[in-house]
Design a protein around this motif. Structure first.
Motif, PDB file in Angstrom:
ATOM      1  N   THR A 702       0.838  -1.199   0.000  1.00  0.00           N
ATOM      2  CA  THR A 702       0.000   0.000   0.000  1.00  0.00           C
ATOM      3  C   THR A 702       0.872   1.247   0.000  1.00  0.00           C
ATOM      4  O   THR A 702       0.601   2.228  -0.710  1.00  0.00           O
ATOM      5  N   GLY A 703       1.942   1.236   0.799  1.00  0.00           N
ATOM      6  CA  GLY A 703       2.877   2.357   0.799  1.00  0.00           C
ATOM      7  C   GLY A 703       3.539   2.530  -0.559  1.00  0.00           C
ATOM      8  O   GLY A 703       3.742   3.660  -1.023  1.00  0.00           O
ATOM      9  N   ALA A 704       3.864   1.420  -1.208  1.00  0.00           N
ATOM     10  CA  ALA A 704       4.453   1.493  -2.548  1.00  0.00           C
ATOM     11  C   ALA A 704       3.474   2.122  -3.531  1.00  0.00           C
ATOM     12  O   ALA A 704       3.861   2.919  -4.394  1.00  0.00           O
ATOM     13  N   ALA A 705       2.186   1.778  -3.385  1.00  0.00           N
ATOM     14  CA  ALA A 705       1.174   2.360  -4.271  1.00  0.00           C
ATOM     15  C   ALA A 705       1.005   3.851  -3.999  1.00  0.00           C
ATOM     16  O   ALA A 705       0.819   4.652  -4.939  1.00  0.00           O
ATOM     17  N   ASP A 706       1.054   4.259  -2.730  1.00  0.00           N
ATOM     18  CA  ASP A 706       1.009   5.690  -2.401  1.00  0.00           C
ATOM     19  C   ASP A 706       2.131   6.439  -3.113  1.00  0.00           C
ATOM     20  O   ASP A 706       1.926   7.537  -3.671  1.00  0.00           O
ATOM     21  N   SER A 707       3.328   5.850  -3.095  1.00  0.00           N
ATOM     22  CA  SER A 707       4.468   6.496  -3.743  1.00  0.00           C
ATOM     23  C   SER A 707       4.320   6.498  -5.258  1.00  0.00           C
ATOM     24  O   SER A 707       4.737   7.450  -5.927  1.00  0.00           O
ATOM     25  N   ALA A 708       3.715   5.444  -5.807  1.00  0.00           N
ATOM     26  CA  ALA A 708       3.479   5.407  -7.252  1.00  0.00           C
ATOM     27  C   ALA A 708       2.515   6.512  -7.671  1.00  0.00           C
ATOM     28  O   ALA A 708       2.681   7.143  -8.729  1.00  0.00           O
ATOM     29  N   LEU A 709       1.485   6.771  -6.836  1.00  0.00           N
ATOM     30  CA  LEU A 709       0.566   7.871  -7.107  1.00  0.00           C
ATOM     31  C   LEU A 709       1.303   9.205  -7.088  1.00  0.00           C
ATOM     32  O   LEU A 709       1.140  10.041  -7.998  1.00  0.00           O
ATOM     33  N   ALA A 710       2.122   9.417  -6.056  1.00  0.00           N
ATOM     34  CA  ALA A 710       2.888  10.666  -5.975  1.00  0.00           C
ATOM     35  C   ALA A 710       3.868  10.794  -7.136  1.00  0.00           C
ATOM     36  O   ALA A 710       4.066  11.891  -7.689  1.00  0.00           O
ATOM     37  N   GLU A 711       4.472   9.683  -7.534  1.00  0.00           N
ATOM     38  CA  GLU A 711       5.402   9.706  -8.664  1.00  0.00           C
ATOM     39  C   GLU A 711       4.673  10.092  -9.957  1.00  0.00           C
ATOM     40  O   GLU A 711       5.176  10.896 -10.760  1.00  0.00           O
ATOM     41  N   GLY A 712       3.468   9.529 -10.132  1.00  0.00           N
ATOM     42  CA  GLY A 712       2.687   9.868 -11.326  1.00  0.00           C
ATOM     43  C   GLY A 712       2.352  11.347 -11.375  1.00  0.00           C
ATOM     44  O   GLY A 712       2.438  11.994 -12.431  1.00  0.00           O
ATOM     45  N   LYS A 713       1.983  11.916 -10.219  1.00  0.00           N
ATOM     46  CA  LYS A 713       1.692  13.349 -10.163  1.00  0.00           C
ATOM     47  C   LYS A 713       2.928  14.169 -10.524  1.00  0.00           C
ATOM     48  O   LYS A 713       2.843  15.180 -11.241  1.00  0.00           O
ATOM     49  N   ALA A 714       4.088  13.722 -10.020  1.00  0.00           N
ATOM     50  CA  ALA A 714       5.324  14.461 -10.309  1.00  0.00           C
ATOM     51  C   ALA A 714       5.665  14.401 -11.799  1.00  0.00           C
ATOM     52  O   ALA A 714       6.088  15.411 -12.387  1.00  0.00           O
ATOM     53  N   TRP A 715       5.484  13.263 -12.419  1.00  0.00           N
ATOM     54  CA  TRP A 715       5.778  13.177 -13.855  1.00  0.00           C
ATOM     55  C   TRP A 715       4.801  14.018 -14.670  1.00  0.00           C
ATOM     56  O   TRP A 715       5.160  14.565 -15.715  1.00  0.00           O
ATOM     57  N   ARG A 716       3.552  14.112 -14.185  1.00  0.00           N
ATOM     58  CA  ARG A 716       2.632  15.031 -14.878  1.00  0.00           C
ATOM     59  C   ARG A 716       3.151  16.455 -14.770  1.00  0.00           C
ATOM     60  O   ARG A 716       3.134  17.216 -15.737  1.00  0.00           O
ATOM     61  N   GLY A 717       3.631  16.843 -13.568  1.00  0.00           N
ATOM     62  CA  GLY A 717       4.203  18.181 -13.409  1.00  0.00           C
ATOM     63  C   GLY A 717       5.399  18.404 -14.312  1.00  0.00           C
ATOM     64  O   GLY A 717       5.623  19.524 -14.811  1.00  0.00           O
ATOM     65  N   ALA A 718       6.163  17.326 -14.555  1.00  0.00           N
ATOM     66  CA  ALA A 718       7.341  17.429 -15.428  1.00  0.00           C
ATOM     67  C   ALA A 718       6.965  17.393 -16.900  1.00  0.00           C
ATOM     68  O   ALA A 718       7.829  17.604 -17.770  1.00  0.00           O
ATOM     69  N   GLY A 719       5.686  17.094 -17.201  1.00  0.00           N
ATOM     70  CA  GLY A 719       5.242  17.035 -18.600  1.00  0.00           C
ATOM     71  C   GLY A 719       5.510  15.710 -19.273  1.00  0.00           C
ATOM     72  O   GLY A 719       5.326  15.577 -20.488  1.00  0.00           O
ATOM     73  N   ASP A 720       5.928  14.699 -18.528  1.00  0.00           N
ATOM     74  CA  ASP A 720       6.193  13.372 -19.110  1.00  0.00           C
ATOM     75  C   ASP A 720       4.960  12.499 -18.851  1.00  0.00           C
ATOM     76  O   ASP A 720       4.886  11.754 -17.871  1.00  0.00           O
TER      77      ASP A 720
END
Length: 795
Positions: A702-720
């Motif tokens: 579950t913690g890994a999935a939380d981080s995957a969600l945050a990672e996805g948001k960050a890549w959206r911010g980066a435009g990737d």
């Protein structure tokens, strides 16, 4: 198509006696009195349970019936033939007859009927025919299903449909020889031509069915030994067996495992008996009635019959009678139908040791259990108790759970087991066994939970590692939670406090899976019973944490932490004062009061230096960094978190590997959030990816999935967008449990935004819709805000 009931040419003695008695206008009691026989003996003759009366009894019956001439000769000769047959065959206790009556309004068995229909259609093309065994708990509706299917399918079998009750639950079930005798007579074989041995009977039986399309219903079978000679094994024949046992020893065939009905189907079944209007008038009571009946068709039908025969009763009234577990089985009776009787028949056929195991397993709290706790409850070695559990499973008095090695009772069978326990065990022994089970579960839970203490390198006892301890806690969660509630009910306050305190760090890695608010609130109540104010302060902080982290209820959490702070200061408990300040900082930040949060958490971070790095200092300082970030001080927050990361390496040897990985993942999540606030999106995504990897390595999916969600948001911010979509889909695959609905809603909303940006408008629309549905189900303020951002109000 008409099924045969007797040999084709001569009536059996019992049938002749019944016909003559009726012609004479006599009741059984009148004929018994006139002949000097008992009503029971006369009934056995007429029903075929006895082949014929002895010579003197036959003559007495003939005199009482007033028989003369040809009628007398036929009567005496039929009795003589019956006695000759009885000399070389056991009395026939089964019945070959027209198919049993189909159940009107069979509910909830459409899939099973389809499987039987498929079997019937396959029979003409299947070498050896098709054998289907319908197995399940007592009262689950095996005969009802088989009989209904047989009536629906009879046109598929133009050469005959036959049914025999094998009386598998009787003390003396029908023997294969007696059953074959009946079947051969039904197929038209004269009595004199029926072979003497079972092997010869089976050969003749199968030869007669060769080339024919027939259905044979072998109802209420005892076991495989009884059944094997009765299987037609000829192309075109369908054999349907009903049995309470699993029949795992049958060499070939198909199995249909019947389980209890769904609650909706069970309530519908009540409606077919008492009428839909009464169900519509009390829908909630009808649903509870089904639940109290365990959704078991026999129990539901009995309840329905009681209501039908008492039209002035409300459903709620019957529900009130059934709520008492001590009288529920007694209340589930109507006429000669009794749920308890169905269970007693299966129980009677168990070995003595299996009966002991059956009743003592009722001591185990919780819905399911494994062999370990079963051995504690029964006082038997693991290998031995496993053997008897297998016997109970074969008898369908226990059922296997979805997880391997786990077992459970049906709710009503558990009540029956508890009745047997009370009837057959001394009260003192019951108390000792009950205490052994509860103490074992709670002591084991405490021992396992201590592996999650941050500075626990090893823990004495039965667990080899943190992972091993976690597996036990997860596997036995229903048991130790039920035992915990039992300890509360029995006033075992010190044990309750011990368990509540031991669970804190384990709860940190299972935040949404278990009712931590309840666990810690009960601990507070226990501390107050013992006037243990230090335990009370600690557990008040635990309650606040559970309400903030698990229930997302910041206002309620605030009140609990303020209560803990006041108490800690009053009694001079510096540690709990520090924790209360730290928790208040986190809660105030969540409430949007970041400056107040800083005023609480800064002194807590300073005081935490005295409390141990892993057990307090790092996490309280991490909270300080989080508050700084909430105030927009990203660089200060980043400095705090990077300093903690460096110190973790210095203190690595002071904790266990699992804790190190889990806490390190938490710091990288903080660093990722800090970097996102600075606008360095690629670096933020990298930090979240590291957190995701560490969490997965520690087993915190579950913690890994939380981080995957945050990672996805960050890549959206980066435009990737491709990398964003990849990370978000990883999170979505993990957020499938009921306790992760909020995380799933957030992930769906984020995916909708990224897909929209990448041009996949249809997929974005679908994900947005799914997110809105979840928001409507969740219904809290956060969900309402997310729904508003998505453009549509929830619900």
């Amino acid at each position: 198509m008409v099924s045969e009931t007797t040999a084709a040419e001569e009536p059996a003695f019992g049938e002749l006696l019944l016909s003559l008695r009726r012609d004479a206008g006599l009741t059984q009691a009148e004929l018994a009195e006139a002949s000097g026989m008992s009503v029971r003996a006369l009934s056995d003759l007429e029903r075929g349970r006895a082949r014929a009366a002895q010579r003197r009894s036959t003559e007495a019956l003939a005199d009482a019936l007033g028989l003369t001439g040809a009628e007398l000769t036929l009567f005496l000769d039929s009795a003589r033939q019956g006695r000759l047959r009885g000399a070389r065959s056991t009395p026939l206790t089964g019945t070959v007859a027209l198919l049993p009556t189909a159940v009107s309004g069979l509910v909830g068995r459409a899939a099973e009927l389809d499987r039987l229909r498929s079997a019937a259609l396959a029979a003409p093309d299947t070498p050896g025919g098709v054998v289907v065994s319908v197995v399940g708990h007592p009262g689950v509706g095996k005969t009802a299903l088989a009989a209904t299917a047989a009536h629906e399918l009879r046109e598929e079998f133009p050469d005959g449909c036959f049914s025999i009750d094998l009386r598998g639950m009787d003390d003396q079930p029908v023997t294969p020889r007696a059953a074959l005798d009946l079947l051969l007579r039904a197929l038209g074989v004269p009595v004199q031509q029926i072979p003497l041995t079972v092997a010869e009977q089976t050969g003749l039986f199968r030869s007669l069915l060769a080339g024919r399309r027939t259905m044979i219903l072998l109802d209420n079978a005892a076991d495989e030994t009884q059944l094997r000679p009765l299987l037609a094994r000829t192309t075109g024949c369908l054999t349907v067996i009903t049995c309470r046992r699993a029949l795992a020893g049958l060499e070939s065939g198909r199995w249909i495992w019947l389980t209890a009905l769904s609650r909706t189907d069970a309530a519908s079944l009540v409606g077919t008996i008492i009428g839909a209007d009464r169900i519509r008038a009390e829908p909630e009571a009808a649903a509870e009635l089904a639940e109290l009946c365990g959704n078991l068709p026999l129990a539901v039908r009995i309840a329905g019959n009681r209501l039908a025969s008492r039209p002035h009763w409300t459903i709620s009234h019957l529900v009130s009678l059934l709520r008492d577990e001590g009288t529920r089985l007694a209340a589930l009776s109507a006429g000669d139908l009794r749920v308890r009787s169905a269970f007693e028949m299966s129980h009677r056929r168990l070995t003595g040791e299996a009966r002991l195991v059956f009743r003592r397993l009722a001591l185990i709290p919780g819905p399911d259990f494994g062999v370990e706790i079963a051995a504690v409850a029964t006082g038997l070695p693991d290998a031995q108790v496993r053997l008897y559990i297998d016997e109970l499973v074969d008898a369908n008095l226990l059922q296997t759970s979805a997880e391997d090695g786990r077992y459970s009772y049906h709710d009503l069978i558990r009540l029956f087991a508890s009745e047997r326990l009370a009837a057959e065990e001394e009260p003192g022994e019951q108390g000792d066994m009950h205490c052994a089970v509860v103490c074992h579960l709670l002591d084991s839970a405490c021992q396992a939970a201590r592996w999650f203490f941050p500075e626990a390198i090893t823990v004495p006892g039965g667990y080899s590692s943190r992972e091993d301890a976690g597996r036990w806690l997860d596997r036995e969660a229903s048991g130790w939670l039920a035992a915990y509630r039992t300890a509360v009910a029995e006033g075992e306050w010190r044990r309750v406090i011990d368990v509540a305190e031991a669970m804190h760090w384990y709860s940190d890695v299972r935040q949404r899976q278990y009712p931590w608010d309840e666990v810690f609130e009960l601990g507070v109540a226990a501390a107050r019973e013992l006037v243990d104010r230090h335990a009370e302060a600690k557990l008040l902080n635990f309650v606040g944490w559970a309400r903030y982290m698990c229930l997302l209820d910041a206002e309620s959490a605030l009140a609990r932490h303020e209560e803990a702070l006041a108490l800690a200061r009053e009694i001079g408990n510096r540690a709990e004062e520090t924790w209360a300040l730290a928790y208040l900082g986190a809660v105030l930040m969540r409430l949007g009061r970041a400056q107040e949060a800083l005023e609480h958490i800064r002194p807590a971070a300073a005081a935490s230096v005295e409390m141990g790095f892993w057990s307090a200092h790092w996490s309280i300082r991490a909270g300080l960094g989080q508050v700084l970030r909430a105030l927009g001080k990203a660089e200060e927050a980043l400095a705090v978190h990077r300093q903690i990361l460096a110190e973790m390496e210095l203190h690595r040897g002071d904790t266990n590997p699992g804790t190190y990985l889990t806490f390190r993942a938490g710091i990288f999540r903080h660093i990722g959030a800090d970097l996102a606030l600075t606008g360095d999106w690629p670096a933020a995504a990298g930090a979240h990816h590291t957190a995701r990897t560490l969490a997965a390595e520690s087993g915190d999916l579950t913690g890994a999935a939380d981080s995957a969600l945050a990672e996805g948001k960050a890549w959206r911010g980066a435009g990737d967008y491709p990398l964003a979509i990849e990370g978000l889909r990883v999170a979505l695959r993990e957020f499938t449990e009921p306790f992760t609905r909020w995380e799933r809603a957030q992930t769906l909303a984020e995916l909708a935004a990224v897909l929209e940006l990448s041009g996949d408008h249809a997929a974005a629309r679908d994900h947005r819709h799914d997110a809105l549905v979840l928001c409507g189900q969740i219904g809290n303020e956060a969900a309402e805000r997310l729904a508003a951002e998505l453009g549509v109000p929830p619900g």
